[in-house]
Design a protein around this motif. Structure first.
Motif, short mmCIF file in Angstrom:
data_model
loop_
_atom_site.label_atom_id
_atom_site.label_comp_id
_atom_site.label_asym_id
_atom_site.label_seq_id
_atom_site.Cartn_x
_atom_site.Cartn_y
_atom_site.Cartn_z
N ALA A 178 41.21 68.35 41.76
CA ALA A 178 42.41 68.66 42.56
C ALA A 178 43.04 67.39 43.12
N THR A 179 43.04 66.33 42.32
CA THR A 179 43.57 65.04 42.77
C THR A 179 44.43 64.45 41.67
N ASP A 180 45.72 64.22 41.95
CA ASP A 180 46.57 63.60 40.94
C ASP A 180 46.34 62.10 40.91
N ILE A 181 46.97 61.44 39.97
CA ILE A 181 46.68 60.02 39.75
C ILE A 181 47.17 59.15 40.90
N GLU A 182 48.26 59.56 41.57
CA GLU A 182 48.76 58.80 42.72
C GLU A 182 47.78 58.86 43.88
N LYS A 183 47.35 60.07 44.19
CA LYS A 183 46.39 60.24 45.29
C LYS A 183 45.05 59.60 44.92
N GLY A 184 44.67 59.73 43.66
CA GLY A 184 43.43 59.11 43.21
C GLY A 184 43.47 57.61 43.36
N HIS A 185 44.62 57.01 43.03
CA HIS A 185 44.78 55.56 43.17
C HIS A 185 44.60 55.14 44.62
N GLN A 186 45.19 55.88 45.54
CA GLN A 186 45.08 55.55 46.97
C GLN A 186 43.63 55.64 47.44
N GLN A 187 42.93 56.68 47.03
CA GLN A 187 41.56 56.87 47.49
C GLN A 187 40.63 55.81 46.89
N VAL A 188 40.80 55.51 45.62
CA VAL A 188 39.94 54.51 44.98
C VAL A 188 40.23 53.12 45.54
N ASN A 189 41.49 52.84 45.80
CA ASN A 189 41.83 51.54 46.39
C ASN A 189 41.25 51.40 47.80
N ALA A 190 41.22 52.51 48.54
CA ALA A 190 40.58 52.48 49.86
C ALA A 190 39.08 52.24 49.73
N LEU A 191 38.46 52.82 48.71
CA LEU A 191 37.04 52.57 48.45
C LEU A 191 36.80 51.10 48.14
N ARG A 192 37.67 50.54 47.32
CA ARG A 192 37.54 49.13 46.93
C ARG A 192 37.59 48.23 48.17
N LYS A 193 38.53 48.49 49.05
CA LYS A 193 38.67 47.66 50.26
C LYS A 193 37.46 47.84 51.19
N LEU A 194 36.97 49.07 51.27
CA LEU A 194 35.83 49.33 52.15
C LEU A 194 34.56 48.67 51.62
N LEU A 195 34.40 48.65 50.31
CA LEU A 195 33.23 48.01 49.73
C LEU A 195 33.20 46.52 50.04
N MET A 196 34.38 45.90 50.06
CA MET A 196 34.45 44.47 50.40
C MET A 196 33.91 44.20 51.80
N LYS A 197 34.04 45.20 52.69
CA LYS A 197 33.58 45.03 54.06
C LYS A 197 32.14 45.54 54.26
N THR A 198 31.51 45.95 53.15
CA THR A 198 30.15 46.49 53.22
C THR A 198 29.24 45.69 52.30
N PRO A 199 28.88 44.47 52.71
CA PRO A 199 28.07 43.63 51.84
C PRO A 199 26.66 44.18 51.66
N PHE A 200 26.05 43.79 50.55
CA PHE A 200 24.67 44.15 50.27
C PHE A 200 23.75 43.11 50.91
N THR A 201 22.86 43.56 51.77
CA THR A 201 22.00 42.65 52.53
C THR A 201 20.61 42.57 51.91
N THR A 202 20.18 41.37 51.59
CA THR A 202 18.81 41.12 51.13
C THR A 202 18.04 40.43 52.25
N GLN A 203 16.77 40.14 51.99
CA GLN A 203 15.96 39.45 53.00
C GLN A 203 16.43 38.02 53.22
N LYS A 204 17.12 37.46 52.22
CA LYS A 204 17.52 36.06 52.30
C LYS A 204 19.00 35.87 52.62
N CYS A 205 19.84 36.80 52.18
CA CYS A 205 21.28 36.59 52.34
C CYS A 205 22.04 37.90 52.24
N GLU A 206 23.34 37.80 52.46
CA GLU A 206 24.26 38.91 52.24
C GLU A 206 25.07 38.63 50.98
#
Length: 263
Positions: A178-206
């Motif tokens: 139930a998601t058209d390509i325009e709405k899908g683009h907005q949601q996926v782009n928001a995911l992309r931006k959020l992932l940039m702010k959610t680094p993967f943390t290891t014992q040595k670094c992020e």
């Protein structure tokens, strides 16, 4: 003869095996009740004392329902094991997400519903940018943890009604109902931006992880999963070849001026 009533004990097992748990339960229950009533009418004699009649009745009833309970529990466990095996067969062992087999199966169901109700359906392919460098620098164990990190992130930030799958390697696929390509683009782009702010943390670094994505629309870009994945993959490839960390939902402009691009 009393020996004919041995079928009271065998029918539950046979009916559960042949009919399944629900139909087997009702057939067995009906048969056992009728069999017990017939047994009492035919063989419980008024000549015997009350205690003996009670003992005979209890033995017949308990043995009959014991066999029915055994058959019911066995069939229920078999169904649960079968469901568990089917679930495992459709699950990626590393991330716990759906695998390609489950993706294909779900697409057939979701696309049929989308066509019937004329609802949009969007197919997304994600690819983690420069993921090979994580394996090369930190090792494959850290790379596996990074994949699980991204899988958990995507699962947490996508709708329960959508299907998220590991497509292979560092690629993920998403069916957005139930998601058209325009709405899908907005949601996926928001995911992309959020992932940039959610680094993967290891014992040595992020480790900062970014993704590129290509999006295709059911109907507009194709009607079967292979065509839609191929279209999404081409747009994903364009995103990675032109800077990475972006979402492409339309075809790029070609040399003759046709097509358009949305980033």
């Amino acid at each position: 003869s009393e020996s004919i009533f041995v079928w009271i004990l065998t029918i539950p097992v046979i009916s559960y095996l042949l009919m399944g748990r629900k139909q087997g339960f009702w057939f067995s229950l009906t048969f056992i009740i009728c069999g017990i009533l017939a047994y009492h009418w035919r063989f419980i004699s008024t000549e015997h004392n009350f205690s003996l009649n009670v003992a005979i009745s209890v033995n017949v009833i308990l043995s009959s329902f014991l066999m029915m309970t055994f058959a019911h529990v066995y069939e229920k466990n078999r169904e649960q094991n079968e469901d568990r095996l089917l679930s495992l067969a459709g699950t990626d062992p590393l991330t716990g997400l759906a695998n390609r087999m489950k993706l294909n199966e779900s697409f057939h169901q979701l696309s049929a519903l989308a066509a019937r109700h004329q609802d949009p359906l969007t197919v997304v392919l994600f690819d983690l940018d420069l993921f090979k460098s994580i394996n090369d620098v930190h090792g494959h164990a850290v790379g596996d943890d990074a994949l699980r990190h991204v899988a958990n992130f995507l699962q947490k930030n996508t709708r329960k009604s959508d299907l998220l799958a590991r497509f292979g390697g560092e690629e993920f696929a998403l069916l957005m109902v139930a998601t058209d390509i325009e709405k899908g683009h907005q949601q996926v782009n928001a995911l992309r931006k959020l992932l940039m702010k959610t680094p993967f943390t290891t014992q040595k670094c992020e480790i900062q992880i970014t993704l590129s994505a290509g999006i295709a629309s059911f109907g507009q870009d194709g009607h079967d999963l292979d065509n839609l994945l191929d279209k999404a993959d081409k747009r994903l490839y364009f995103a990675k070849e032109n800077g990475r960390n972006q979402v492409i939902s339309q075809d790029p402009i070609t040399a003759n001026g046709t097509g358009n691009l949305k980033v």
